[in-house]
Scaffold this motif. Structure first.
Motif, PDB file in Angstrom:
ATOM      1  N   ARG A  16      -0.693  21.108  -2.642  1.00 15.89           N
ATOM      2  CA  ARG A  16      -0.656  21.864  -3.846  1.00 15.89           C
ATOM      3  C   ARG A  16       0.658  21.366  -4.631  1.00 15.89           C
ATOM      4  NH1 ARG A  16       1.326  27.429  -2.272  1.00 15.89           N
ATOM      5  NH2 ARG A  16       2.082  26.011  -0.613  1.00 15.89           N
ATOM      6  N   SER A  17       1.606  20.755  -3.984  1.00 10.30           N
ATOM      7  CA  SER A  17       2.456  20.041  -4.701  1.00 10.30           C
ATOM      8  C   SER A  17       2.097  18.703  -5.597  1.00 10.30           C
ATOM      9  CB  SER A  17       3.811  19.651  -3.748  1.00 10.30           C
ATOM     10  OG  SER A  17       4.205  20.767  -3.318  1.00 10.30           O
ATOM     11  N   LYS A  18       1.168  18.239  -4.763  1.00  9.57           N
ATOM     12  CA  LYS A  18       0.588  16.956  -5.326  1.00  9.57           C
ATOM     13  C   LYS A  18      -0.137  17.109  -6.682  1.00  9.57           C
ATOM     14  CE  LYS A  18      -3.355  15.427  -3.682  1.00  9.57           C
ATOM     15  NZ  LYS A  18      -4.207  14.752  -2.851  1.00  9.57           N
ATOM     16  N   ARG A  19      -0.963  18.424  -6.747  1.00  8.68           N
ATOM     17  CA  ARG A  19      -1.570  18.716  -7.999  1.00  8.68           C
ATOM     18  C   ARG A  19      -0.338  18.875  -9.244  1.00  8.68           C
ATOM     19  NH1 ARG A  19      -4.956  21.259  -4.457  1.00  8.68           N
ATOM     20  NH2 ARG A  19      -3.938  23.402  -4.531  1.00  8.68           N
ATOM     21  N   VAL A  20       0.681  19.668  -8.771  1.00 10.98           N
ATOM     22  CA  VAL A  20       1.644  19.909  -9.809  1.00 10.98           C
ATOM     23  C   VAL A  20       2.238  18.726 -10.265  1.00 10.98           C
ATOM     24  CG1 VAL A  20       4.180  20.837 -10.090  1.00 10.98           C
ATOM     25  CG2 VAL A  20       2.187  22.167  -8.983  1.00 10.98           C
ATOM     26  N   MET A  21       2.631  17.673  -9.227  1.00 12.42           N
ATOM     27  CA  MET A  21       3.221  16.454  -9.754  1.00 12.42           C
ATOM     28  C   MET A  21       2.148  15.640 -10.533  1.00 12.42           C
ATOM     29  SD  MET A  21       5.149  13.791  -7.260  1.00 12.42           S
ATOM     30  CE  MET A  21       5.718  14.910  -6.313  1.00 12.42           C
ATOM     31  N   ARG A  22       0.885  15.768 -10.319  1.00  5.59           N
ATOM     32  CA  ARG A  22       0.044  14.869 -11.203  1.00  5.59           C
ATOM     33  C   ARG A  22      -0.036  15.361 -12.746  1.00  5.59           C
ATOM     34  NH1 ARG A  22      -6.150  14.792  -8.302  1.00  5.59           N
ATOM     35  NH2 ARG A  22      -5.779  12.936  -6.736  1.00  5.59           N
ATOM     36  N   ASP A  77       0.883  -1.116  -0.075  1.00  2.28           N
ATOM     37  CA  ASP A  77       0.057  -0.095   0.013  1.00  2.28           C
ATOM     38  C   ASP A  77       0.799   1.263   0.047  1.00  2.28           C
ATOM     39  OD1 ASP A  77       0.839   0.205   2.643  1.00  2.28           O
ATOM     40  OD2 ASP A  77      -1.176   0.108   3.549  1.00  2.28           O
ATOM     41  N   SER A  78       2.170   1.075   0.161  1.00  2.00           N
ATOM     42  CA  SER A  78       2.996   2.450   0.198  1.00  2.00           C
ATOM     43  C   SER A  78       3.122   2.841  -1.265  1.00  2.00           C
ATOM     44  CB  SER A  78       4.531   1.700   0.680  1.00  2.00           C
ATOM     45  OG  SER A  78       5.151   1.127  -0.499  1.00  2.00           O
ATOM     46  N   TRP A  79       3.043   2.102  -1.996  1.00  2.98           N
ATOM     47  CA  TRP A  79       2.964   2.562  -3.547  1.00  2.98           C
ATOM     48  C   TRP A  79       1.522   2.825  -4.036  1.00  2.98           C
ATOM     49  CZ3 TRP A  79       0.819   0.075  -7.448  1.00  2.98           C
ATOM     50  CH2 TRP A  79       0.703  -1.429  -7.219  1.00  2.98           C
ATOM     51  N   PHE A 139       0.480   6.327  -2.824  1.00  2.74           N
ATOM     52  CA  PHE A 139       1.051   7.307  -3.863  1.00  2.74           C
ATOM     53  C   PHE A 139       0.471   7.220  -5.033  1.00  2.74           C
ATOM     54  CE2 PHE A 139       4.534   8.787  -6.552  1.00  2.74           C
ATOM     55  CZ  PHE A 139       4.876   9.813  -5.672  1.00  2.74           C
ATOM     56  N   SER A 140       0.414   6.262  -5.803  1.00  7.71           N
ATOM     57  CA  SER A 140      -0.140   6.373  -7.072  1.00  7.71           C
ATOM     58  C   SER A 140      -1.520   6.927  -7.086  1.00  7.71           C
ATOM     59  CB  SER A 140      -0.100   4.672  -7.684  1.00  7.71           C
ATOM     60  OG  SER A 140       0.790   4.263  -7.669  1.00  7.71           O
ATOM     61  N   LYS A 141      -2.436   6.517  -6.106  1.00 16.38           N
ATOM     62  CA  LYS A 141      -3.720   7.250  -6.256  1.00 16.38           C
ATOM     63  C   LYS A 141      -3.819   8.828  -5.870  1.00 16.38           C
ATOM     64  CE  LYS A 141      -6.507   3.296  -4.495  1.00 16.38           C
ATOM     65  NZ  LYS A 141      -6.908   2.698  -3.388  1.00 16.38           N
ATOM     66  N   ALA A 142      -2.571   9.279  -5.164  1.00 16.74           N
ATOM     67  CA  ALA A 142      -2.519  10.697  -4.834  1.00 16.74           C
ATOM     68  C   ALA A 142      -1.915  11.386  -6.144  1.00 16.74           C
ATOM     69  CB  ALA A 142      -1.548  10.590  -3.744  1.00 16.74           C
ATOM     70  N   VAL A 143      -1.220  10.699  -6.811  1.00 17.68           N
ATOM     71  CA  VAL A 143      -0.465  11.501  -7.938  1.00 17.68           C
ATOM     72  C   VAL A 143      -1.137  11.141  -9.159  1.00 17.68           C
ATOM     73  CG1 VAL A 143       1.577  12.150  -6.776  1.00 17.68           C
ATOM     74  CG2 VAL A 143       1.532  10.235  -8.239  1.00 17.68           C
ATOM     75  N   THR A 144      -1.995   9.935  -9.166  1.00 18.77           N
ATOM     76  CA  THR A 144      -2.671   9.327 -10.409  1.00 18.77           C
ATOM     77  C   THR A 144      -1.629   8.776 -11.377  1.00 18.77           C
ATOM     78  OG1 THR A 144      -3.252  11.459 -11.717  1.00 18.77           O
ATOM     79  CG2 THR A 144      -4.826  10.492 -10.204  1.00 18.77           C
ATOM     80  N   ALA A 145      -0.476   8.282 -10.877  1.00 18.12           N
ATOM     81  CA  ALA A 145       0.541   7.756 -11.900  1.00 18.12           C
ATOM     82  C   ALA A 145       1.096   6.731 -11.039  1.00 18.12           C
ATOM     83  CB  ALA A 145       1.604   8.870 -12.237  1.00 18.12           C
TER      84      ALA A 145
END
Length: 325
Positions: free
Chosen positions: A292-298, A15-17, A20-26
């Motif tokens: 805000r950083s999460k949205r940029v990374m997405r 679940d560690s990845w 993360f994958s869900k957060a940045v949709t990647a």
């Protein structure tokens, strides 16, 4: 060309990845696992397989403030040969490309394989930069494989003893031929030494181009040293470049994310960036704590420059039981 992988430091649980994958949709194309010397990657390979990711091992000689298990002098003299022998076999058996980020940030006093203490005092002859370079070369020769006779000849030319299996590996015997796994060694120092001494710079720990496949650095938002990145990138040419660790340390900082990925886009040898999220429940690095950083990374990771899967993952085996971590 013109593409790069994005990776993630995994914490030992799947679940560690996924979080993360869900957060940045990647999806992270590479998963980095932190190991101490002697830990076989059997369980890590199961997680990489289940996560459909390319594997990366960051190897230290001690775990989080614990006493070191082995020092550079001992490695160079063959007392730890079982470990690269096992890695050679395990990675070859897994059959997929694997990166080894060996003894990273070696010119930082917080790592036991650094030659100096925080006050600038010398850590002792077993930790000299000479023995670090020799330890690295020995590890590279063994983990890459080939005939034992040829490897021993290389070690002899480097004034090091032949390969020595201590017992856990093959009952103490070394076969005449080792497999040649799909392995790449990553050399990742600090831009400047800590302590900042003329004898504690990256060059002092450089083992030579034939023993290094990738070069790279780490960077966190609290210490954005892009001038140092530029100097290092120019100094170590002709090797692909890895950002072995990057992360948001402290406050939400979307400008840092934009700047780092912009730097990577402008430097074509930058082929892998790995986000560090720490292995604790309460961590300042968790991306979902930085909206805000999460949205940029997405937005960035949605671009074609960052493929979400390495090309070989379609052929990954079904995970099986085993030992290791």
């Amino acid at each position: 060309k013109k593409k790069a992988f994005h990776g993630l430091q995994e914490t030992g649980e799947l679940d560690s990845w996924t979080l993360f994958s869900k957060a940045v949709t990647a999806h992270p194309a590479v998963m980095q696992t932190f190991h101490t010397w002697g830990t076989r990657p059997t369980l890590a390979m199961q997680r990489w397989t289940a996560g459909r990711a390319r594997g990366m091992i960051s190897v230290s000689t001690a775990e989080g403030g614990e006493p070191e298990l082995i020092d550079p002098y001992q490695i160079a003299h063959g007392r730890g040969d079982d470990y690269p022998l096992w890695l050679n076999r395990d990675i070859a058996a897994w059959g997929h490309p694997t990166y080894i980020r060996l003894m990273a940030e070696m010119n930082g006093h917080w790592n036991p394989y650094c030659a100096f203490n925080s006050d600038g005092s010398f850590r002792g002859s077993h930790h000299s930069t000479h023995w670090f370079r020799q330890a690295w070369r020995r590890f590279a020769v063994i983990v890459r494989g080939g005939t034992t006779a040829e490897m021993n000849q290389r070690l002899a030319r480097l004034d090091m003893p032949p390969i020595q299996a201590q017992g856990p590996y093959e009952g103490g015997s070394v076969p005449a031929q080792l497999p040649r796994p799909k392995v790449a060694l990553m050399w990742v120092p600090q831009t400047e030494g800590s302590p900042d001494l003329s004898s504690n710079g990256p060059d002092d720990y450089w083992p030579g181009g034939r023993y290094v496949d990738w070069v790279g650095l780490d960077m966190y938002s609290i210490y954005p040293n892009f001038d140092g990145f530029n100097r290092f990138y120019r100094a170590y040419r002709r090797k692909p470049f890895v950002v072995g660790e990057y992360g948001l340390w402290g406050e939400d900082d979307p400008a840092f994310v934009k700047q780092l990925f912009g730097w990577a886009r402008r430097h074509e040898r930058a082929r892998l960036l790995v986000y560090y999220q720490a292995q604790t429940e309460v961590s300042p690095f968790k991306i979902w704590n930085h909206p805000r950083s999460k949205r940029v990374m997405r937005r960035i990771l949605d671009r074609k420059r960052y493929p979400q899967f390495a090309p070989e993952v379609a052929g990954y085996p079904t995970p099986t039981g085993g030992v290791g971590a």
